[in-house]
Design a protein around this motif. Structure first.
Motif, mmCIF file in Angstrom:
data_model
loop_
_atom_site.group_PDB
_atom_site.id
_atom_site.type_symbol
_atom_site.label_atom_id
_atom_site.label_comp_id
_atom_site.label_asym_id
_atom_site.label_seq_id
_atom_site.Cartn_x
_atom_site.Cartn_y
_atom_site.Cartn_z
ATOM 1 N N LEU A 466 -30.896 -43.030 -20.629
ATOM 2 C CA LEU A 466 -31.986 -43.174 -21.604
ATOM 3 C C LEU A 466 -32.846 -41.917 -21.669
ATOM 4 O O LEU A 466 -33.351 -41.553 -22.741
ATOM 5 C CB LEU A 466 -32.847 -44.392 -21.223
ATOM 6 N N HIS A 467 -33.018 -41.255 -20.528
ATOM 7 C CA HIS A 467 -33.819 -40.019 -20.530
ATOM 8 C C HIS A 467 -33.078 -38.880 -21.229
ATOM 9 O O HIS A 467 -33.695 -38.073 -21.934
ATOM 10 C CB HIS A 467 -34.153 -39.624 -19.094
ATOM 11 N N VAL A 468 -31.768 -38.802 -21.054
ATOM 12 C CA VAL A 468 -31.000 -37.711 -21.672
ATOM 13 C C VAL A 468 -31.021 -37.818 -23.186
ATOM 14 O O VAL A 468 -31.175 -36.818 -23.903
ATOM 15 C CB VAL A 468 -29.549 -37.723 -21.127
ATOM 16 N N VAL A 469 -30.881 -39.036 -23.722
ATOM 17 C CA VAL A 469 -30.849 -39.209 -25.179
ATOM 18 C C VAL A 469 -32.235 -39.331 -25.770
ATOM 19 O O VAL A 469 -32.364 -39.490 -26.991
ATOM 20 C CB VAL A 469 -30.006 -40.444 -25.552
ATOM 21 N N GLY A 470 -33.295 -39.242 -24.958
ATOM 22 C CA GLY A 470 -34.653 -39.228 -25.498
ATOM 23 C C GLY A 470 -35.315 -40.573 -25.623
ATOM 24 O O GLY A 470 -36.402 -40.668 -26.208
ATOM 25 N N LEU A 471 -34.711 -41.656 -25.075
ATOM 26 C CA LEU A 471 -35.326 -42.975 -25.152
ATOM 27 C C LEU A 471 -36.265 -43.248 -23.976
ATOM 28 O O LEU A 471 -36.921 -44.291 -23.947
ATOM 29 C CB LEU A 471 -34.236 -44.059 -25.184
ATOM 30 N N ARG A 472 -36.308 -42.352 -23.016
ATOM 31 C CA ARG A 472 -37.205 -42.488 -21.864
ATOM 32 C C ARG A 472 -37.895 -41.152 -21.665
ATOM 33 O O ARG A 472 -37.236 -40.110 -21.591
ATOM 34 C CB ARG A 472 -36.398 -42.885 -20.620
ATOM 35 N N SER A 473 -39.224 -41.177 -21.565
ATOM 36 C CA SER A 473 -39.983 -39.924 -21.513
ATOM 37 C C SER A 473 -39.946 -39.279 -20.131
ATOM 38 O O SER A 473 -39.998 -38.061 -20.016
ATOM 39 C CB SER A 473 -41.434 -40.174 -21.929
ATOM 40 N N THR A 474 -39.849 -40.083 -19.077
ATOM 41 C CA THR A 474 -39.880 -39.532 -17.723
ATOM 42 C C THR A 474 -38.480 -39.537 -17.116
ATOM 43 O O THR A 474 -37.638 -40.370 -17.488
ATOM 44 C CB THR A 474 -40.822 -40.367 -16.832
#
Length: 579
Positions: A466-474
């Motif tokens: 989720l972080h790699v695709v931009g769905l998680r900020s941290t």
């Protein structure tokens, strides 16, 4: 201790630096004390999102004497304190080469709320290196900025250390310490198979054995080396470089031989003057002028010299080309219509003399123009993402896939361990003697513990996705090494909520489809944000266009002194009249 700093540009990415620091083939051993490849790439992505030119700061330090890993880590922490960097977001790697160790410290340029400091960093890093050498009792290494370092230490209250550094300052007539080549030049030469250290020693030896530039050039040619004028003649006139026969740069002459630039220019001038002073054989200088009269020419049977009379050539006449008959008829008819009266629309001419305006009227017009510029700035505003480059599906998906590869491998390894333990437990359940001896119960506990570890790894991998695709900020929270039964409900609930992401990570084909779907959603989200921004700012732009039209109409006509002087009230305070 030698400390070198380099800044990695955002457009270059972190791949080359990661390969050099984490997978250097020439190192005997590599020890990662902090950070990882993922942390460097994540710092580069943050710098790209913030629009920074540089994404990473690479600081390499090489001590002259042996230092332990704890001492190298302490020195890296003091470097972070000097540059006001967060020590929790660093990457520290120690390389072992030829029996000695040196360190690589990588700092992100974006420090969550500010950019890493870059003012006088070379001097500041050398100051920390001198203090570390004094603290550990190592031999002090002289540098180019020892005078400034001693002055800074006195200002900070380190008077004893300042005196030790001041003792390293060279005499005024001696040259300052300077590296023979940069780290970038050394890496470029290594990729081309050239050992810069050996070439530097060879060039210095050849220069010490030469009695001038001419013999030095001959000695270089014997070792397949050449010296020529550098390519940056405009910025560094007179600088010469030394390169191999195939064009590989070794370095500049002054850096390799430690010769002052002024002395080198004097040597060049002497070489050029010596080349100009060489005698040249001139055949014309051997001729003897002889005058021969007509009488002597008759005796010598030589024809008399007849000098032809040069006539002045008359300038040629310019002949105009003849016009065609049809063109002559058109020209003739136009000449006949010259005397006919014609009605012309006379446009108003600009006044020949400048228009005289009062001070108040000029001030008012200036205010109107300033208001027009402000409204035009509002009208020219665009959505923040309008000027961004369009996303390339293949490039973005390939970057996502490359970033997720290590996480997929970690997930598969954890699942294999759990599957193997579960298989052994089921086999033990089918045997009576293993149930009676309690072996099946032990295998069940091991299986349940591995299941918890697998769920924890699954949680870490899904958060990374989720972080790699931009769905998680941290970034994802690290994997917890110790898990208990109290953590099982939260992990199972996370598994249920993110079952789609887990299924995508487990199957390569489903992952490709999921990433393609996320890319489409990313493009749609950007388009929707631009549309919403334009819709939200459309009334403001319409008001700005209306204001510009109104202000230009006021500016086009004369401004009355009795009416309002400007769209905004004057800031001058009017004093009350005196009665």
């Amino acid at each position: 201790m030698i400390v070198q700093e380099s800044r990695i540009k955002t457009r270059s990415g972190a791949g080359a630096l990661s390969r050099h620091v984490l997978h250097g083939a020439k190192n005997e051993a590599i020890r990662v004390l902090a950070g990882s490849d993922w942390r460097m790439r994540d710092a580069m992505r943050e710098a790209r999102r913030e629009g920074l030119t540089y994404g990473l700061r690479h600081i390499a330090f090489n001590p002259d004497e042996a230092m332990t890993d704890d001492q190298l880590a302490g020195f890296a922490r003091r470097l972070c304190e000097e540059l006001h960097a967060d020590p929790d977001h660093i990457t520290l790697v120690v390389h072992q080469k030829d029996g000695s160790a040196h360190g690589h410290l990588i700092l992100p340029e974006w420090q969550q709320d500010h950019v890493l400091e870059s003012r006088f960093t070379w001097m500041r890093l050398e100051k920390i290196a001198r203090l570390e050498e004094i603290r550990l009792g190592h031999t002090l290494v002289p540098g180019r900025h020892d005078r400034a370092i001693a002055r800074a230490l006195r200002q900070e209250g380190h008077h004893q250390e300042a005196e030790q550094v001041a003792a390293l300052i060279p005499a005024p007539d001696s040259t300052s310490p300077r590296a023979a080549y940069t780290s970038q030049a050394r890496r470029m030469a290594d990729r081309q198979g050239v050992d810069l250290a050996t070439c530097k020693t060879l060039v210095a030896t050849l220069w010490s054995r030469s009695d001038g530039l001419a013999s030095f050039r001959v000695a270089l040619a014997e070792h397949s080396l050449t010296m020529r004028e550098g390519d940056r003649n405009g910025t560094r006139p007179g600088a010469h470089i030394i390169e191999t026969g195939d064009g590989t740069l070794i370095g500049s002459f002054t850096r390799l031989t430690k010769v002052r630039m002024a002395d080198f220019r004097r040597l060049l001038a002497e070489e050029q003057s010596a080349a100009k002073a060489k005698p040249k054989t001139d055949i014309r200088s051997t001729r003897v002028p002889v005058r021969i009269t007509n009488e002597e020419s008759g005796l010598m049977r030589l024809p008399a010299l007849v000098v032809p009379v040069t006539r002045r050539k008359q300038p040629g006449r310019i002949r105009l080309p003849r016009l065609d008959r049809q063109l002559e008829d058109v020209w003739r008819r136009r000449m006949e219509e010259v005397d006919r009266p014609s009605i012309l629309t006379v446009s108003p001419r600009p006044p020949s003399c400048p228009v005289i305006l009062s001070a108040e009227e000029a001030r008012t017009r200036r205010r109107i123009r300033e208001l027009i510029r402000k409204q035009q700035a509002i009208l020219d505003q665009k959505a923040p993402e309008t000027g961004w480059a369009p996303l390339d599906r293949e490039t973005v998906v390939a970057k996502w896939r490359e970033s997720l590869t290590p996480y997929q491998k970690q997930l598969r390894n954890s699942f294999k361990r759990y599957s193997r333990a579960k298989k052994e437990w089921k086999q033990a359940e089918g045997k009576l003697w293993q149930r009676m001896t309690g072996q099946a119960g032990k295998l069940e506990k091991i299986c349940q513990q591995l299941l918890l570890e697998f769920l924890e790894v699954l949680r870490f991998v899904v958060q990374a996705l989720l972080h790699v695709v931009g769905l998680r900020s941290t970034p994802p929270e690290p994997v917890r090494p110790v898990l208990t039964e109290n953590d099982r409900p939260a992990l199972e609930d996370f598994h249920k909520r993110h079952d789609a992401e887990f299924t995508a990570m487990a199957d390569q084909e489903k992952l490709e489809h999921w990433l393609s779907y996320r890319f489409d959603r990313l493009v749609q989200a950007r388009t929707e944000r631009i549309r919403q921004w334009n819709k939200a700012h459309q009334p403001e732009k319409e008001r700005a266009a209306h204001e510009i039209a109104l202000l230009r109409s006021k500016l086009a006509g004369p401004i009355s002194r009795t009416g309002p002087q400007a769209p905004v009230p004057s800031s001058r305070m009017h004093a009350p009249g005196l009665g």
